[in-house]
Design a protein around this motif. Structure first.
Motif, PDB file in Angstrom:
ATOM      1  N   ILE A 183       0.858  -1.184   0.000  1.00 30.40           N
ATOM      2  CA  ILE A 183       0.000   0.000   0.000  1.00 30.40           C
ATOM      3  C   ILE A 183       0.893   1.232   0.000  1.00 30.40           C
ATOM      4  O   ILE A 183       1.424   1.628   1.032  1.00 30.40           O
ATOM      5  N   LYS A 184       1.056   1.820  -1.169  1.00 35.05           N
ATOM      6  CA  LYS A 184       2.040   2.883  -1.317  1.00 35.05           C
ATOM      7  C   LYS A 184       1.446   4.292  -1.255  1.00 35.05           C
ATOM      8  O   LYS A 184       2.173   5.265  -1.132  1.00 35.05           O
ATOM      9  N   ASP A 185       0.132   4.415  -1.370  1.00 39.06           N
ATOM     10  CA  ASP A 185      -0.457   5.739  -1.541  1.00 39.06           C
ATOM     11  C   ASP A 185      -1.143   6.285  -0.289  1.00 39.06           C
ATOM     12  O   ASP A 185      -1.855   7.280  -0.357  1.00 39.06           O
ATOM     13  N   LEU A 186      -0.931   5.647   0.874  1.00 44.84           N
ATOM     14  CA  LEU A 186      -1.536   6.132   2.113  1.00 44.84           C
ATOM     15  C   LEU A 186      -0.476   6.451   3.154  1.00 44.84           C
ATOM     16  O   LEU A 186       0.544   5.750   3.259  1.00 44.84           O
ATOM     17  N   TYR A 187      -0.722   7.502   3.916  1.00 44.64           N
ATOM     18  CA  TYR A 187       0.155   7.815   5.037  1.00 44.64           C
ATOM     19  C   TYR A 187      -0.123   6.833   6.168  1.00 44.64           C
ATOM     20  O   TYR A 187      -1.276   6.604   6.536  1.00 44.64           O
ATOM     21  N   ILE A 188       0.911   6.241   6.715  1.00 41.07           N
ATOM     22  CA  ILE A 188       0.775   5.268   7.797  1.00 41.07           C
ATOM     23  C   ILE A 188       1.215   5.929   9.093  1.00 41.07           C
ATOM     24  O   ILE A 188       2.389   6.274   9.261  1.00 41.07           O
ATOM     25  N   ASN A 189       0.281   6.113   9.988  1.00 38.99           N
ATOM     26  CA  ASN A 189       0.532   6.883  11.207  1.00 38.99           C
ATOM     27  C   ASN A 189       0.517   5.959  12.430  1.00 38.99           C
ATOM     28  O   ASN A 189      -0.523   5.698  13.020  1.00 38.99           O
ATOM     29  N   ILE A 190       1.682   5.440  12.806  1.00 40.15           N
ATOM     30  CA  ILE A 190       1.805   4.568  13.972  1.00 40.15           C
ATOM     31  C   ILE A 190       2.493   5.334  15.092  1.00 40.15           C
ATOM     32  O   ILE A 190       3.674   5.668  14.993  1.00 40.15           O
ATOM     33  N   HIS A 191       1.747   5.627  16.135  1.00 40.89           N
ATOM     34  CA  HIS A 191       2.308   6.351  17.278  1.00 40.89           C
ATOM     35  C   HIS A 191       3.203   5.413  18.092  1.00 40.89           C
ATOM     36  O   HIS A 191       2.849   4.255  18.320  1.00 40.89           O
ATOM     37  N   THR A 192       4.329   5.923  18.552  1.00 42.98           N
ATOM     38  CA  THR A 192       5.203   5.165  19.437  1.00 42.98           C
ATOM     39  C   THR A 192       5.180   5.827  20.817  1.00 42.98           C
ATOM     40  O   THR A 192       5.232   7.051  20.926  1.00 42.98           O
ATOM     41  N   ALA A 210      -6.661  -0.553  10.001  1.00 45.67           N
ATOM     42  CA  ALA A 210      -7.000  -0.012   8.679  1.00 45.67           C
ATOM     43  C   ALA A 210      -8.505   0.207   8.613  1.00 45.67           C
ATOM     44  O   ALA A 210      -9.281  -0.650   9.048  1.00 45.67           O
ATOM     45  N   GLU A 211      -8.913   1.351   8.084  1.00 44.52           N
ATOM     46  CA  GLU A 211     -10.326   1.654   7.900  1.00 44.52           C
ATOM     47  C   GLU A 211     -10.614   1.788   6.415  1.00 44.52           C
ATOM     48  O   GLU A 211      -9.766   2.242   5.650  1.00 44.52           O
ATOM     49  N   SER A 212     -11.829   1.401   6.020  1.00 38.95           N
ATOM     50  CA  SER A 212     -12.206   1.491   4.615  1.00 38.95           C
ATOM     51  C   SER A 212     -13.195   2.634   4.403  1.00 38.95           C
ATOM     52  O   SER A 212     -13.762   3.184   5.353  1.00 38.95           O
ATOM     53  N   SER A 213     -13.431   2.941   3.150  1.00 39.72           N
ATOM     54  CA  SER A 213     -14.327   4.045   2.793  1.00 39.72           C
ATOM     55  C   SER A 213     -15.776   3.765   3.156  1.00 39.72           C
ATOM     56  O   SER A 213     -16.598   4.676   3.204  1.00 39.72           O
ATOM     57  N   THR A 214     -16.127   2.504   3.428  1.00 37.20           N
ATOM     58  CA  THR A 214     -17.498   2.150   3.801  1.00 37.20           C
ATOM     59  C   THR A 214     -17.651   1.876   5.292  1.00 37.20           C
ATOM     60  O   THR A 214     -18.697   1.398   5.737  1.00 37.20           O
ATOM     61  N   GLY A 215     -16.600   2.138   6.076  1.00 36.05           N
ATOM     62  CA  GLY A 215     -16.690   1.964   7.523  1.00 36.05           C
ATOM     63  C   GLY A 215     -16.255   0.611   8.036  1.00 36.05           C
ATOM     64  O   GLY A 215     -16.470   0.295   9.213  1.00 36.05           O
ATOM     65  N   CYS A 216     -15.622  -0.203   7.211  1.00 39.79           N
ATOM     66  CA  CYS A 216     -15.071  -1.475   7.681  1.00 39.79           C
ATOM     67  C   CYS A 216     -13.757  -1.210   8.409  1.00 39.79           C
ATOM     68  O   CYS A 216     -13.021  -0.280   8.073  1.00 39.79           O
ATOM     69  N   ILE A 217     -13.452  -2.030   9.409  1.00 38.31           N
ATOM     70  CA  ILE A 217     -12.245  -1.834  10.213  1.00 38.31           C
ATOM     71  C   ILE A 217     -11.536  -3.170  10.363  1.00 38.31           C
ATOM     72  O   ILE A 217     -12.154  -4.193  10.663  1.00 38.31           O
ATOM     73  N   PHE A 218     -10.215  -3.146  10.166  1.00 32.10           N
ATOM     74  CA  PHE A 218      -9.390  -4.349  10.253  1.00 32.10           C
ATOM     75  C   PHE A 218      -8.188  -4.051  11.148  1.00 32.10           C
ATOM     76  O   PHE A 218      -7.816  -2.895  11.330  1.00 32.10           O
ATOM     77  N   ALA A 219      -7.555  -5.096  11.671  1.00 32.05           N
ATOM     78  CA  ALA A 219      -6.380  -4.864  12.506  1.00 32.05           C
ATOM     79  C   ALA A 219      -5.410  -6.021  12.413  1.00 32.05           C
ATOM     80  O   ALA A 219      -5.782  -7.166  12.138  1.00 32.05           O
ATOM     81  N   GLY A 220      -4.156  -5.687  12.658  1.00 31.97           N
ATOM     82  CA  GLY A 220      -3.107  -6.680  12.840  1.00 31.97           C
ATOM     83  C   GLY A 220      -2.364  -6.303  14.107  1.00 31.97           C
ATOM     84  O   GLY A 220      -2.121  -5.123  14.354  1.00 31.97           O
ATOM     85  N   SER A 221      -2.020  -7.287  14.925  1.00 31.30           N
ATOM     86  CA  SER A 221      -1.367  -6.969  16.183  1.00 31.30           C
ATOM     87  C   SER A 221      -0.394  -8.068  16.580  1.00 31.30           C
ATOM     88  O   SER A 221      -0.478  -9.195  16.090  1.00 31.30           O
ATOM     89  N   ALA A 222       0.511  -7.730  17.473  1.00 33.54           N
ATOM     90  CA  ALA A 222       1.472  -8.698  17.989  1.00 33.54           C
ATOM     91  C   ALA A 222       2.032  -8.173  19.296  1.00 33.54           C
ATOM     92  O   ALA A 222       2.099  -6.965  19.521  1.00 33.54           O
ATOM     93  N   LEU A 223       2.439  -9.095  20.166  1.00 33.46           N
ATOM     94  CA  LEU A 223       3.047  -8.747  21.439  1.00 33.46           C
ATOM     95  C   LEU A 223       4.476  -9.258  21.482  1.00 33.46           C
ATOM     96  O   LEU A 223       4.786 -10.325  20.927  1.00 33.46           O
TER      97      LEU A 223
END
Length: 325
Positions: A183-192, A210-223
């Protein structure tokens, strides 16, 4: 309700059962650590203040999962004080619950808020979340079948306790680099950030949303874990997110099973577009059908945007009503 399992009952499991027992004024038999057979006979669902504390890093998110559907059908507002691990392995991080699960389940008509008072990490826990739940008269069905385009990507990379801030930076840097390959055309804003006053114990991890234009929400996480480089943690979270948006579904693999019960309880037909159907989701469907008589069907999506592993989960909900309304 009777549950028999080869695995013995652990403190976090017992805490969840006791919480549900208190909310529904039920009778719990076999409720002791080490038990392999449990019987819960529910009574009238009761509003008010309820507390659960496994005194371990047992997941706060899982405690909310078992108690929220009950509290929705109480005779008034409920306040759930949930203690334990807020960012625990093999369970949704509290950030996922608040940022992904909450806005999606609100589409059913669910209304609750989460006050994150203290984060808790393995092995001691010590976290605390207070959830205030409003009762409903009945749940509405949802139709989530249009994914749209990914419009926003953001996240949170953190360290807590004695761990160095550099770990948070390294996790975020790696995750951003991996996502930019696709995904090259979006700003990725990860706060540290480095947690101090709001955290009990030491830990590190990352969640990317990640959010979509129709209100869908997805996530990836790890500890993070002892001996695991932060680069690997960031890579795992980024790959998880990308995997869950490649199939052009509307929910990720972890939200699937969390929505099944609400689909079953809702009054009408719900349809959700998703990627490969997980074993957790298949199990949730089986249990929901046994408990509620709701009917589910799972079919392959056949539109032009579907991949080979895109599915539609449809449910004819039973329309459970709150007798107090």
């Amino acid at each position: 309700m009777k549950h028999e399992n080869a695995k013995y009952l652990r403190p976090q499991h017992l805490s969840g059962l006791e919480l549900v027992r208190d909310i529904c004024c039920g009778n719990l038999e076999g409720g002791s650590v080490g038990s392999t057979e449990v019987t819960l006979t529910p009574g009238k669902i009761k509003a008010g203040n309820h507390t659960a504390d496994p005194q371990t890093a047992g997941s706060v998110g899982l405690l909310l999962q078992v108690s929220l559907p009950c509290a929705l059908y109480a005779d008034g507002p409920s306040e759930l004080c949930l203690k334990g691990g807020t960012n625990a392995d093999m369970a949704p991080q509290i950030d996922y619950t608040i940022k992904v699960f909450k806005p999606i389940v609100e589409k059913f008509g669910v209304h609750f808020n989460c006050d994150l008072r203290m984060r808790g990490y393995y092995p001691k826990g010590g976290g605390e979340v207070v959830a205030k739940v409003s009762p409903v008269s009945e749940l509405s069905p949802v139709n989530m079948t249009e994914r749209g385009t990914i419009s926003k990507i953001y996240g949170r990379s953190f360290v807590a306790g004695v761990l160095p801030y550099k770990l948070a930076k390294d996790m975020a840097t790696t995750a951003t680099r991996v996502i930019r390959r696709e995904i090259k055309d979006l700003y990725i804003n990860i706060h540290t950030l480095q947690e101090k006053d709001m955290a009990c114990g030491s830990g590190n991890g990352i969640i990317i949303i990640a959010e979509s234009s129709t209100g869908c929400i997805f996530a990836g996480s790890a500890l993070g874990k002892k001996g695991v480089y932060p680069d690997k943690v960031g890579f795992e979270a980024a790959e998880m997110l990308l995997r869950n948006i490649r199939h052009n579904g509307c929910v990720d693999e972890f939200l699937q099973d969390q929505l099944i019960l609400f689909m079953a309880l809702a009054n009408g037909i719900s349809r959700i577009r998703t990627g490969p159907v997980t074993l957790h989701t298949k199990t949730a469907i089986h249990v929901a059908e046994q408990l509620t008589q709701a009917k589910f069907t799972v079919t392959k999506a056949d539109d032009e945007n579907a991949s080979n592993d895109t599915y539609i989960i449809e449910c004819q909900g039973v329309g459970v009503t709150n007798p107090h309304f």
